[in-house]
Write a protein that holds these residues in place. Sequence first.
Motif, PDB file in Angstrom:
ATOM      1  N   ARG A   1       0.805  -1.334   0.070  1.00 24.76           N
ATOM      2  CA  ARG A   1      -0.128   0.107   0.125  1.00 24.76           C
ATOM      3  C   ARG A   1       0.793   1.051   0.041  1.00 24.76           C
ATOM      4  NH1 ARG A   1      -5.787  -0.177   0.317  1.00 24.76           N
ATOM      5  NH2 ARG A   1      -6.242   1.891  -0.489  1.00 24.76           N
ATOM      6  N   THR A   2       2.006   1.036   1.023  1.00 21.91           N
ATOM      7  CA  THR A   2       2.901   2.291   1.021  1.00 21.91           C
ATOM      8  C   THR A   2       3.444   2.660  -0.612  1.00 21.91           C
ATOM      9  OG1 THR A   2       3.406   1.861   3.056  1.00 21.91           O
ATOM     10  CG2 THR A   2       4.848   3.226   1.959  1.00 21.91           C
ATOM     11  N   CYS A   3       3.914   1.616  -1.036  1.00 17.73           N
ATOM     12  CA  CYS A   3       4.500   1.770  -2.484  1.00 17.73           C
ATOM     13  C   CYS A   3       3.664   2.433  -3.552  1.00 17.73           C
ATOM     14  CB  CYS A   3       5.294   0.454  -3.013  1.00 17.73           C
ATOM     15  SG  CYS A   3       6.587   0.293  -2.145  1.00 17.73           S
ATOM     16  N   ILE A   4       2.361   1.876  -3.527  1.00 18.53           N
ATOM     17  CA  ILE A   4       1.365   2.208  -4.459  1.00 18.53           C
ATOM     18  C   ILE A   4       0.937   3.721  -4.374  1.00 18.53           C
ATOM     19  CG2 ILE A   4      -0.871   1.860  -5.499  1.00 18.53           C
ATOM     20  CD1 ILE A   4      -0.481  -0.911  -4.741  1.00 18.53           C
ATOM     21  N   GLU A   5       0.804   4.094  -2.955  1.00 17.75           N
ATOM     22  CA  GLU A   5       0.097   5.518  -2.705  1.00 17.75           C
ATOM     23  C   GLU A   5       1.331   6.438  -2.748  1.00 17.75           C
ATOM     24  OE1 GLU A   5      -2.681   5.078   0.402  1.00 17.75           O
ATOM     25  OE2 GLU A   5      -3.992   3.841  -0.565  1.00 17.75           O
ATOM     26  N   ILE A   6       2.397   6.291  -2.416  1.00 20.14           N
ATOM     27  CA  ILE A   6       3.484   7.205  -2.415  1.00 20.14           C
ATOM     28  C   ILE A   6       3.692   7.566  -4.002  1.00 20.14           C
ATOM     29  CG2 ILE A   6       5.794   7.693  -2.607  1.00 20.14           C
ATOM     30  CD1 ILE A   6       5.852   6.325   0.435  1.00 20.14           C
TER      31      ILE A   6
ATOM     32  N   ARG B   1      -9.910 -10.801   2.678  1.00 22.03           N
ATOM     33  CA  ARG B   1      -8.627 -10.322   2.863  1.00 22.03           C
ATOM     34  C   ARG B   1      -8.719  -8.853   2.856  1.00 22.03           C
ATOM     35  NH1 ARG B   1      -7.257 -13.876  -1.532  1.00 22.03           N
ATOM     36  NH2 ARG B   1      -7.662 -12.392  -2.973  1.00 22.03           N
ATOM     37  N   VAL B   2      -9.714  -8.277   2.160  1.00 27.43           N
ATOM     38  CA  VAL B   2      -9.796  -6.935   2.062  1.00 27.43           C
ATOM     39  C   VAL B   2     -10.120  -6.304   3.473  1.00 27.43           C
ATOM     40  CG1 VAL B   2     -10.926  -4.941   1.006  1.00 27.43           C
ATOM     41  CG2 VAL B   2     -10.634  -6.881  -0.457  1.00 27.43           C
ATOM     42  N   VAL B   3     -11.104  -7.112   4.164  1.00 25.64           N
ATOM     43  CA  VAL B   3     -11.382  -6.527   5.656  1.00 25.64           C
ATOM     44  C   VAL B   3     -10.327  -6.479   6.397  1.00 25.64           C
ATOM     45  CG1 VAL B   3     -12.812  -7.353   7.304  1.00 25.64           C
ATOM     46  CG2 VAL B   3     -13.761  -7.564   5.035  1.00 25.64           C
ATOM     47  N   ALA B   4      -9.547  -7.658   6.451  1.00 25.36           N
ATOM     48  CA  ALA B   4      -8.202  -7.674   7.070  1.00 25.36           C
ATOM     49  C   ALA B   4      -7.253  -6.568   6.660  1.00 25.36           C
ATOM     50  CB  ALA B   4      -7.470  -8.906   6.880  1.00 25.36           C
ATOM     51  N   ALA B   5      -7.348  -5.935   5.312  1.00 26.65           N
ATOM     52  CA  ALA B   5      -6.246  -4.815   4.809  1.00 26.65           C
ATOM     53  C   ALA B   5      -6.996  -3.682   5.307  1.00 26.65           C
ATOM     54  CB  ALA B   5      -6.374  -5.034   3.554  1.00 26.65           C
ATOM     55  N   ALA B   6      -8.354  -3.306   5.289  1.00 27.92           N
ATOM     56  CA  ALA B   6      -8.740  -1.990   5.309  1.00 27.92           C
ATOM     57  C   ALA B   6      -8.770  -1.273   6.443  1.00 27.92           C
ATOM     58  CB  ALA B   6     -10.549  -2.289   5.431  1.00 27.92           C
ATOM     59  N   PRO B   7      -8.350  -1.916   7.776  1.00 26.45           N
ATOM     60  CA  PRO B   7      -8.144  -1.021   8.865  1.00 26.45           C
ATOM     61  C   PRO B   7      -6.474  -0.443   8.845  1.00 26.45           C
ATOM     62  CG  PRO B   7      -9.067  -2.982   9.719  1.00 26.45           C
ATOM     63  CD  PRO B   7      -8.899  -3.133   8.125  1.00 26.45           C
ATOM     64  N   ARG B   8      -5.682  -0.979   7.860  1.00 26.98           N
ATOM     65  CA  ARG B   8      -4.631  -0.461   7.550  1.00 26.98           C
ATOM     66  C   ARG B   8      -4.577   0.664   6.660  1.00 26.98           C
ATOM     67  NH1 ARG B   8      -4.009  -5.842   7.671  1.00 26.98           N
ATOM     68  NH2 ARG B   8      -2.689  -6.893   9.279  1.00 26.98           N
ATOM     69  N   LYS B   9      -5.680   1.183   6.008  1.00 25.55           N
ATOM     70  CA  LYS B   9      -6.026   2.165   5.158  1.00 25.55           C
ATOM     71  C   LYS B   9      -5.385   3.332   5.429  1.00 25.55           C
ATOM     72  CE  LYS B   9      -9.366   3.059   1.735  1.00 25.55           C
ATOM     73  NZ  LYS B   9     -10.884   3.240   1.582  1.00 25.55           N
ATOM     74  N   ARG B  10      -4.618   4.147   4.765  1.00 26.76           N
ATOM     75  CA  ARG B  10      -3.751   5.145   4.840  1.00 26.76           C
ATOM     76  C   ARG B  10      -3.417   5.871   3.429  1.00 26.76           C
ATOM     77  NH1 ARG B  10      -4.764   3.356   9.174  1.00 26.76           N
ATOM     78  NH2 ARG B  10      -3.531   3.372  11.109  1.00 26.76           N
ATOM     79  N   ALA B  11      -3.399   7.178   3.760  1.00 27.83           N
ATOM     80  CA  ALA B  11      -3.076   7.880   2.509  1.00 27.83           C
ATOM     81  C   ALA B  11      -1.598   7.807   1.767  1.00 27.83           C
ATOM     82  CB  ALA B  11      -3.557   9.278   2.794  1.00 27.83           C
ATOM     83  N   ILE B  12      -0.801   8.112   2.896  1.00 24.19           N
ATOM     84  CA  ILE B  12       0.632   7.943   2.508  1.00 24.19           C
ATOM     85  C   ILE B  12       1.417   7.029   3.500  1.00 24.19           C
ATOM     86  CG2 ILE B  12       2.798   9.102   1.857  1.00 24.19           C
ATOM     87  CD1 ILE B  12       0.981  11.605   1.574  1.00 24.19           C
ATOM     88  N   LEU B  13       1.391   5.822   3.573  1.00 22.70           N
ATOM     89  CA  LEU B  13       1.988   4.820   4.422  1.00 22.70           C
ATOM     90  C   LEU B  13       3.462   4.641   4.045  1.00 22.70           C
ATOM     91  CD1 LEU B  13      -1.044   2.290   5.015  1.00 22.70           C
ATOM     92  CD2 LEU B  13      -0.444   4.255   6.492  1.00 22.70           C
TER      93      LEU B  13
END
Length: 217
Positions: free
Chosen positions: A153-158, A203-215
């Motif tokens: 997520r960090t790499c994609i969103e950066i 898997r998405v539910v597990a990932a959702a709480p990690r949702k960040r804009a720029i991680l």
Amino acid sequence: MQRGTHLTRRLVQLYAGLALYGASSALLLRSGLGLEPWNVLHEGLAERTGLTIGVVSIIVGAAVLLLWIPLKQRPGLGTVSNVFVVGLAMDGTLALVPDAHGWPLRVLALVGGILLNGVATGLYISARFGPGPRDGLMTGLNQATGWSIRLARTCIEIAVVATGFLLGGTVGVGTVLYALAIGPLAQFFLRFFAIPGVESGSRVVAAAPRKRAILRS
């Protein structure tokens, strides 16, 4: 009967959540204080192409969905619906809501947009109809590369924020506030809108709480 009731509720949650997601993004745009990561990119592309940000969102969502093929991800109803409904809802809300003028209105639009985004995330992910295109890209990279969800997520969103910023997208205090707030909000509303009896092993539910804009399912 119970099963039919669950299906109806899931469909309502899915489309209500996607529509509210688009509306929340429109509020963030009207605040002028910064956008969530993917919409920084969408706004930058919209500025360059002359298309509306909602149409750009649809085009980018469809393009990202094509990346699922080599990553061997399988779309669901929610995946395809996400591509179209969010963009249409965003453009529809922008047509109805004017720019916010003055700091009180801008801050209200920003805070309201972030809160509404958390509600929307909880609604559509809890419906369990499959991840959005961008979320599936994250989980696909996780499976294909062995990267953690957080790293993917960090790499994609950066990457999308940097590209969007260079194209003219709005990065500001709202982008940072979104980054800090959306994880806790998503986690709370995922639990709040959870549907009893519906499988929760996504898997998405597990990932959702990690949702960040720029991680960014």
